[in-house]
Design an enzyme around this catalytic site. Structure first.
Site, PDB file in Angstrom:
ATOM      1  N   ASP A  67       7.471  -7.079   8.503  1.00 44.31           N
ATOM      2  CA  ASP A  67       7.533  -6.524  10.145  1.00 44.31           C
ATOM      3  C   ASP A  67       6.408  -7.208  11.026  1.00 44.31           C
ATOM      4  OD1 ASP A  67       5.588  -5.342   8.044  1.00 44.31           O
ATOM      5  OD2 ASP A  67       6.800  -3.700   8.123  1.00 44.31           O
ATOM      6  N   ASN A 136       5.186   8.852   4.484  1.00 47.30           N
ATOM      7  CA  ASN A 136       6.433   9.420   4.719  1.00 47.30           C
ATOM      8  C   ASN A 136       7.752   8.852   4.103  1.00 47.30           C
ATOM      9  OD1 ASN A 136       6.791   6.936   6.223  1.00 47.30           O
ATOM     10  ND2 ASN A 136       6.753   8.091   8.404  1.00 47.30           N
ATOM     11  N   HIS A 138       8.348   5.517   4.344  1.00 45.22           N
ATOM     12  CA  HIS A 138       9.252   4.450   5.031  1.00 45.22           C
ATOM     13  C   HIS A 138       8.932   3.000   4.192  1.00 45.22           C
ATOM     14  CE1 HIS A 138       5.181   3.515   7.606  1.00 45.22           C
ATOM     15  NE2 HIS A 138       5.497   2.733   6.502  1.00 45.22           N
ATOM     16  N   GLU A 143      11.833   4.062   9.246  1.00 45.59           N
ATOM     17  CA  GLU A 143      11.052   5.325   9.317  1.00 45.59           C
ATOM     18  C   GLU A 143      12.134   6.470   9.022  1.00 45.59           C
ATOM     19  OE1 GLU A 143       7.982   5.613   9.460  1.00 45.59           O
ATOM     20  OE2 GLU A 143       6.850   4.860  11.152  1.00 45.59           O
TER      21      GLU A 143
HETATM   22  C1  F6R Z   1       3.667  -3.078   5.933  1.00 42.58           C
HETATM   23  C2  F6R Z   1       4.819  -2.359   5.951  1.00 42.58           C
HETATM   24  C3  F6R Z   1       4.517  -1.020   5.673  1.00 42.58           C
HETATM   25  C4  F6R Z   1       3.376  -0.679   4.646  1.00 42.58           C
HETATM   26  C5  F6R Z   1       3.096   0.974   4.518  1.00 42.58           C
HETATM   27  C6  F6R Z   1       1.902   1.200   3.694  1.00 42.58           C
HETATM   28  O1  F6R Z   1       4.186  -4.635   6.102  1.00 42.58           O
HETATM   29  O2  F6R Z   1       5.848  -2.704   5.660  1.00 42.58           O
HETATM   30  O3  F6R Z   1       5.823  -0.311   5.098  1.00 42.58           O
HETATM   31  O4  F6R Z   1       3.802  -1.104   3.334  1.00 42.58           O
HETATM   32  O5  F6R Z   1       3.019   1.376   5.653  1.00 42.58           O
HETATM   33  O6  F6R Z   1       0.850   0.674   4.264  1.00 42.58           O
HETATM   34  P1  F6R Z   1      -0.653   0.675   3.439  1.00 42.58           P
HETATM   35  O7  F6R Z   1      -0.288  -0.297   2.493  1.00 42.58           O
HETATM   36  O8  F6R Z   1      -1.561   0.411   4.586  1.00 42.58           O
HETATM   37  O9  F6R Z   1      -0.753   1.943   2.917  1.00 42.58           O
END
Ligand code: F6R
Length: 243
Positions: A67, A136, A138, A143
């Site tokens: 992403d 959450n 995702h 989301e």
């Molecule tokens: C990042 C991504 C997100 C993160 C998720 C957890 O490329 O795709 O899904 O893996 O938001 O983020 P952290 O690791 O910062 O808790």
């Protein structure tokens, strides 16, 4: 779904890096799906160490990131382009021509999403996808919503994700509200997936995931229950073990 519970963040990172290494050594021109965020940084550090000290070779590796924020300058330290350079690419011998990250500044985002999925297919699909997980539930930036996108798409970030990610920005108002993310279908086409989680704030999502009872768009990661080769690597806190 295989679940590995490690003592702490560092052992989670080492465990994950060992899997990535094994897969690279099996297939030198492996196609990796890469994640950003706090979670994979330890794994990237370990891969850098393996490259520097043990000669792990990335010269034929191809990568696709999950992403990128929409409308962010790629020199902005919060962009995922910047993140990947400073946390991994600048310290290994990957060919930057083999590196792909969604283009959040494209004039035609819909088209660039379509091209991204096509390119992944042309490279033979993702061999190993690394995932983090949002508090959450995702994955990528898919989301919890009523519907989930199949292909790479532009999405709105939820208030919870904006709040969670504001820790990296000067103020919450600076957090982009939109992102491009690989779709659920893009992720599910990966041949092998590892999902990493560390810390207490992930324990609710991980509990629901590893219980493995229901698939729901309210917990996007739950679609992984349908995938034949997923390894979840979590530290004790993310697994709900209180110390
Ligand atoms: C990042 C991504 C997100 C993160 C998720 C957890 O490329 O795709 O899904 O893996 O938001 O983020 P952290 O690791 O910062 O808790």
């Amino acid at each position: 779904m295989k679940v590995i519970v490690t003592k702490d963040y560092d052992s989670m990172s080492r465990e994950a890096a060992a899997i990535v290494r094994k897969e690279i050594e099996k297939k030198r021109d492996i196609v990796l799906g890469l994640a950003t965020g706090s979670t994979p940084i330890g794994m990237y550090n370990e891969l850098i160490r393996m490259h520097k000290e043990e000669g792990l070779d990335f010269s034929s590796v191809v990568s696709f990131n999950l992403d990128e924020y929409v409308g962010i300058d790629y020199n902005d330290p919060n962009s995922y382009h910047y993140y990947m350079n400073v946390n991994l690419f600048d310290y290994i011998n990957i060919d930057k021509n083999n590196v792909h990250i969604p283009d959040g500044n494209s004039k035609n985002i819909e088209e660039s999403c379509r091209v991204y999925d096509k390119l992944i297919d042309e490279k033979g699909g993702i061999d190993l996808q690394i995932l983090g997980i949002g508090a959450n539930g995702h994955i990528g930036f898919n989301e919890p919503e009523e519907e989930l996108n199949v292909g790479t798409s532009i999405v709105n970030l939820t208030p919870r994700t904006i709040k969670d990610n504001s820790r990296f920005f000067k103020s919450i108002d600076d957090v982009p509200t939109k992102a491009i993310t690989m779709g659920i279908g893009t992720i599910m086409k990966a041949k092998k997936i590892i999902l990493l989680a560390s810390g207490k704030n992930k324990s609710e999502a991980i509990k629901k995931l590893v219980e493995g009872k229901k698939i729901t768009t309210k917990l996007p990661a739950s679609v992984l229950l349908l995938h034949p080769d997923v390894t979840v690597i979590v530290d004790e806190e993310a697994y709900g073990i209180n110390k």
